[in-house]
Design an enzyme around this catalytic site. Structure first.
Site, PDB file in Angstrom:
ATOM      1  CB  SER C  63     -18.285 -14.339  44.972  1.00  0.00           C
ATOM      2  OG  SER C  63     -16.985 -14.283  44.451  1.00  0.00           O
ATOM      3  CE  LYS C  66     -15.775 -11.308  46.308  1.00  0.00           C
ATOM      4  NZ  LYS C  66     -15.604 -11.624  44.880  1.00  0.00           N
ATOM      5  CE1 TYR C 188     -12.411 -11.734  48.657  1.00  0.00           C
ATOM      6  CE2 TYR C 188     -10.830 -13.419  48.022  1.00  0.00           C
ATOM      7  CZ  TYR C 188     -11.903 -12.622  47.711  1.00  0.00           C
ATOM      8  OH  TYR C 188     -12.482 -12.698  46.473  1.00  0.00           O
ATOM      9  CE1 TYR C 240     -18.157 -12.008  41.057  1.00  0.00           C
ATOM     10  CE2 TYR C 240     -18.798 -13.816  39.619  1.00  0.00           C
ATOM     11  CZ  TYR C 240     -18.395 -13.355  40.854  1.00  0.00           C
ATOM     12  OH  TYR C 240     -18.217 -14.232  41.873  1.00  0.00           O
ATOM     13  CB  VAL C 258     -16.350 -19.408  40.985  1.00  0.00           C
ATOM     14  CG1 VAL C 258     -16.206 -18.103  40.224  1.00  0.00           C
ATOM     15  CG2 VAL C 258     -15.462 -19.463  42.190  1.00  0.00           C
TER      16      VAL C 258
END
Lengths: 304, 304, 304, 304
Positions: C63, C66, C188, C240, C258
């Site tokens: 992530s 991102k 992605y 998150y 992660v």
């Protein structure tokens, strides 16, 4: 048809469930009840009465009271009542605030707590002495003048029911309670505290089983169409988030309460009440549910 | 009893609703349908058939297909099917993902899209040629060998139904689809695309109206108890988040589709199908709902 | 200031957490990683570099990607990007569908999966070869031309990520993906599969730490104001549903993945990357979180 | 640096927003306020004070009070306070019940109403005279002994805030209020009713701007680490569901109130308070938000 042999057989079959679950214990008066009781009473439209076990023992009717208060509120307001509550299954627990917040204070149906608080509010706005009126109404349709409120249950309930207070204030916030919140909670708790036996309940619900007659008892008057519609709401919403399961297993409109009582009707045929205090995770009587499931299976008399 | 005069009267009364609402238009094939049609067919268990208007015109059955696929899936898996879906009203829109996420991929009931995708998955896992099997089953219970899939509707539906794909992948994520997602979506869209008339549907649902006979048609076998339970689920879950309203107004178990069809049954008495493409905000046929409401009011024959 | 003694001390203190938690195991390539690794790299704006442990070992950035894709998407679309996603904390898990459904397909922020899928969609719509562009961009800001995608991770991820597919189809349903869903998911997953070391990440994020300089690297250009705003979003949304906790404990804008990596910046002062594969229940590296908490406590250099 | 020219320039630029939005009107005392006022006060750590417009006019601080009550509650309970509330952004409106129900009565953070009710409960359980203590604390950190509660605002607020009562009863239901609900609501409304000017608020928040000094004022003592953490929570949770937007546009920790006040700090540099009664849809002052956005843009002094 003689239902007694079927009932006797069912009594034996459900014995295996006799010690499953436990009774409601959120207030002392309910926690003190001997959980190992079971009663049943069946009244047919052709005039017969059948009994099993503790059918004459009174217990706290709790949410079953919501059917009575709906009948009164609907008699008062007619279809305008449906401006203040819907009649759809909630798909969630009886005391959920989530849906009520999303839906701006309009309860999903009259049988979740929020809906019954609105019914109580209607009684308060329109009757001189709602407590006396309600009691007289239930005594009349049950044919039992000894039925009464339990002061102890009503007081315990009101003093500890923070969740109902939360729901009531949310309704008030959305303008859907017109009376003082404490008065509404007081009347609501009084109505829930009523003590009735299976025999009383079974007789009282004969008024709904006779769905082809207008409903007229002790000042409460409903058309045939409205009686049928109350029955339809019992079918889809009578068992909290277990309404589908009850409809699936038993196939009759009905209503349960956390006191362990369940009452169900077969329109134009019979009214049946069962009671046993031990509850499943959804708050419905385990032996009661099972007895009714076996009864409609054995008799092949579900409305479906 | 001769139902024709009642039906003729209803036809006149619902004319005022003839131009309310509009038909589904999310795929070209549905958008092209002439919205100003109305058909009705009633079959009674004593062998009579009554018709109104465009009762022989075929239309896209859409979600009504979910009853057929449930019957097949239940015949295959028996009560084990209920490990993979519940039978509670959803309290939300037919295509909601929210509940499915909270409830870890177990659909609330077989009549929301998620549940019907699981039924399709069961057919795929257990039948050599599920499409042929399904078609043969529906042709048999309808007694009409000309019933067929609409390739155009099925293809349009699959190519544009991103929401169903989203639901299917969420089911897959939770391990509740065993087959390839595209295959499941393909079968689901095929089954929804079936074209039937009110006459076909009314005859087909006689199998559910005869709820005191075991269900056995074209390789699909269900006990009396299971037929009754499918009917109970139609009662509580057959109309998306308008199930309570339908139960309240019409008082019969039934199922609707966005093609404008609605079918309802009175157990042991009759099966009735109506069709009119213009829908209300909940996706149910306006004239269809109204016709059924008037029918049970006029005949005083709701199951309640 | 010489940070090395502080870092060495921290390394000892976090040893007690060395065996808590476990690494991500939803794809084989991540499950195979030796979980007992720890690396850290700190780069200051005055040109010093500090290292601990496995600081040169590459791992899956997941992530953290991102942030890179947001920088590219924002460079392409400018503030119009905020028509397609918001910048509020989600208050729920990174992969929740609930909010996305309620909010009609507008992701809460660019750092939940839904938002990053929209970023990927923007790259696909506007770049000739988005994969090559992205890779070149990351290599340039990291100063390491050996950085590359992991084919194995990308493939495993795409083939098993049913939940991301569900999210992507829901976005598509709401018109918020303009390209083919499979292409978006493919890009992605490629971007998430990038393998970088703490040294690479720390150098790369110097571009954000230098928040008083316009951002201009390998064709990606952002004003000072936009760099600061990306940092603000890292602060409120980078972890998150543990964003508040990280802000509370560490007090720096940052982003986790992660794969066990976390990168954080102190604007105008430094960029720091840590990595250790064992994760807490929220999916953030246990030793990584602890090391950063101790670092800002020891140095008294949180931005607050 | 002389900030006055920048402030004067900003005052002109925001004039275009002078008539957008409207003030809170849910209680008469707030509805009566002249909406066309604007004040600003900036205090720097090097001892300078800058002012604009109605900087000396007192207004109702409303939710800004939540920072003061958090500081007191944290001083009393230390980190044990975090057993009773979390510190994550809520992602929903300040008065939402949904999350509180799902999360079993643990408020998301101290700056939503539910969290501030818990803070009030802590004060009630631990202080002899919480109202006097709170008032003395605020007077001391503001250096203004004339600050006082508004009896009228507090009384109106309590008598009409059914939603806060609903929240409080839900907290009580989950065991997360230890005192009588009415007492908690009373204290909460008193604290919200405090009237302060921009000059008062700016001076009071210097205690948070000095984040490298322990916090010790009028019996309230917090470590440096706790001061920083309160600032971190202001950053992520200070603006209801507009926290991300404020962080994005302004880049400073801060807190707003529906009275139209906003206070923000730049740690180790300055404290700034603005006030203008007209609110946006999220309940934050339109001119206040804009003034702060321009201020950090012009000075290039966001913490990012």
């Amino acid at each position: 048809m003689d239902y007694q042999p079927i009932l006797d057989k069912i009594r034996k079959e459900i014995e295996v469930y006799a010690h499953e679950g436990k009774q409601a214990d959120y207030i002392p008066a309910l926690a003190r009840v001997n959980p190992d009781q079971f009663g049943l009473c069946l009244n047919t439209l052709d005039g017969k009465t059948y009994r099993l076990g503790d059918s004459a023992t009174k217990f706290s009717i709790q949410s079953i009271s919501k059917v009575f208060s709906l009948a009164i509120a609907l008699s008062i307001m007619g279809k305008d009542l449906w401006q203040r509550m819907a009649k759809e299954p909630s798909g969630s627990a009886f005391n959920s605030l989530v849906q009520l917040e999303y839906e701006h204070g309009i309860p999903r149906n009259p049988f979740i707590n929020a809906g019954a608080l609105v019914s109580a509010d209607v009684l308060l706005s329109n009757l001189d002495d709602p407590e006396a009126f309600y009691l007289n109404f239930v005594r009349t349709i049950s044919g039992n003048p000894t039925i009464d409120y339990s002061d102890e249950v009503a007081q315990s309930e009101q003093s500890c029911s923070y969740l109902n207070a939360s729901i009531a204030y949310l309704l008030k916030h959305h303008g859907n309670l017109h009376n003082d919140v404490n008065q509404v909670l007081h009347l609501y708790c009084r109505m829930c505290s009523l003590e009735m036996s299976c025999e009383d309940l079974s007789r009282a619900f004969m008024a709904f089983a006779k769905s082809n007659e207008p409903f007229s008892h002790a000042g409460v008057n409903l058309t045939i169409s409205r009686v049928k519609r109350i029955n339809a709401i019992m079918q889809t919403c009578g068992f909290y988030d277990e309404a589908g399961e009850f409809s699936f297993l038993v196939g009759l409109p009905g209503k349960s309460g956390v006191g362990g009582g369940i009452v169900a009707i077969y329109p134009s045929r019979y009214s049946i009440a069962v009671w046993s205090p031990r509850l499943n995770a959804k708050g419905n009587s385990i032996m009661g549910m099972k007895a009714l499931e076996l009864f409609t299976s054995e008799t092949e008399e579900s409305i479906f």
